[in-house]
Write an enzyme that holds these catalytic residues in place. Sequence first.
Site, PDB file in Angstrom:
ATOM      1  N   SER A  45       1.061  -1.267   0.216  1.00 14.45           N
ATOM      2  CA  SER A  45       0.080  -0.746   0.203  1.00 14.45           C
ATOM      3  C   SER A  45       1.303   1.179  -0.192  1.00 14.45           C
ATOM      4  O   SER A  45       2.083   1.145   0.507  1.00 14.45           O
ATOM      5  CB  SER A  45      -0.857  -0.027   1.201  1.00 14.45           C
ATOM      6  OG  SER A  45      -0.223   0.238   2.043  1.00 14.45           O
ATOM      7  N   LYS A  46       0.426   1.859  -0.619  1.00 15.85           N
ATOM      8  CA  LYS A  46       0.798   3.460  -1.278  1.00 15.85           C
ATOM      9  C   LYS A  46       0.915   4.214   0.814  1.00 15.85           C
ATOM     10  O   LYS A  46       1.941   5.025   1.136  1.00 15.85           O
ATOM     11  CB  LYS A  46       0.531   4.768  -1.457  1.00 15.85           C
ATOM     12  CG  LYS A  46      -1.367   5.142  -0.392  1.00 15.85           C
ATOM     13  CD  LYS A  46      -2.028   5.881  -1.835  1.00 15.85           C
ATOM     14  CE  LYS A  46      -3.067   6.269  -1.471  1.00 15.85           C
ATOM     15  NZ  LYS A  46      -3.920   7.158  -2.388  1.00 15.85           N
TER      16      LYS A  46
END
Length: 496
Positions: free
Chosen positions: A264-265
């Site tokens: 995930s970012k």
Amino acid sequence: MTSTSTEAPIRVRIAPSPTGDPHVGTAYIGLLNYIYARQRSGKFILRIEDTDRTRFVSTSEQMIFDSLRWLGLNWDEGPDVGGPFGPYRQSERTEIYRKHAEILLTNGTAYRCFCTPEELESVRKQQIAAKLPPRYPGTCRHLSPEQLERYLAANKPYTIRLAVPPQGNDLTSSTTFRDELRGEITFEHNNVDDQVLLKSDGFPTYHLANVVDDHLMQITDVIRAEEWISSTPKHVLLYKAFGWQVPRFWHMPLLRNLDKSKISKRKNPVSLIYYRDSGYLPEAIINFLGLMGGGMPADINSGTEQFTLAEMVEHFVFANIRLGGPVFDLTKLKWLNGEYLRKLSPEDFFQAIRTRVFGDDYLRQISALMQTRIETLTQFGDLTGFFFSDHVVPTADTFLPKKHTLEETLTFAQDQLAVLEATDWTHEALERALKNLGEEKSWSVKENFMLLRAIISGSTASPPLLESMVIFGKARSLDRIRRFLDLQKKLASQKK
Ligand code: GLU
């Protein structure tokens, strides 16, 4: 059900949705599909799944094309190159899906659902309160012909839903399919919802469009991420409802953050544009993705873990893919990128710096900001260094406004990040988003912009902030804010 004949010419696809920056996961699945096709003289197809209009981002499709091409993953058929099974953009195929939904209505494997969004929401709430999994209760599944007639005559809007068996003559209570990496997987129909296939606006859902297209485009092998496994029973039911052959399914392990959560970012840059603009070489990224999850023999090139795309096509073995989630380890990618930089000839290295760090277009845009701001040419470097660096660390006296505590400031920077993530990357949109946020949280324009200026440029004086951020790009600007916040969190936890 028969499985796909082994003689059918191999056709595989990736089907990204244009909902933002192209994701490293798309490149990973793209790479696997590419290798699979090239190993078998098959075709690799790019299809754009853009039927979710609420999440559609207009610039995304072109970024997908650009970043996959940059990586060398060229496709044989797709929206921009054409091909015999087009159009390859789902928004141009809505009539096809509508017709196919009609086929299922006629053969009784789907039904019209007239429930309103409010009714569905209230059922959902009741189910959640009763700790039941949210599911459509089947209200419209057995409408009498008269009721149906009445609703249709009144032009009541409806969706079309899949009638998951038992239904009519089909009393089976589970669906089993084969995953080429995992073997047989069975889902009890109790756990499969009567999926909406066609929405009331006439647009298909992912499930209908995906299955119809994979069939019409003669896809033999669906190679996708494992997060789609739970959709596969719905897809298999759809193939069956149409009387079509199912393709082979390969669900690939998800890329993971270092802590093993799904990539995930929050924990890793995931935008391919970020990697391109931050000076990674496509060969290094491809090599790195090829190491994820196994597949390449360990002794290739004396166990250096370094190999080219052509070598992957030659040696990659799908059956050797390990299902434990491969870790996307940025430190390793950086190391690998360094190895690739050292493989370049001095001239190629110079050219890489010249085009990727100091590219003409980039310099031209920055220089347009500087002409009115400097007195000698070499002052250019003093004010613009942050455009060319990877790492910028503002000190507290640079980023901390007088009137706010560290905690308030970091909370506000977190809010800035959240609004910027959701903003189009134009001067006007950035300005509007930041000003609205400032008003909402009672931060003055000056404090608001000074904080962001410090984070992006590392300094209290920079060329105009928003113009600079537009040139610097969304992916890198957001990454800079995330890294700033990470560092500050780390420093705060060390103090405790
Ligand atoms: N549109 C889906 C995605 O965004 C495609 C999934 C699939 O390959 O079936 O990944």
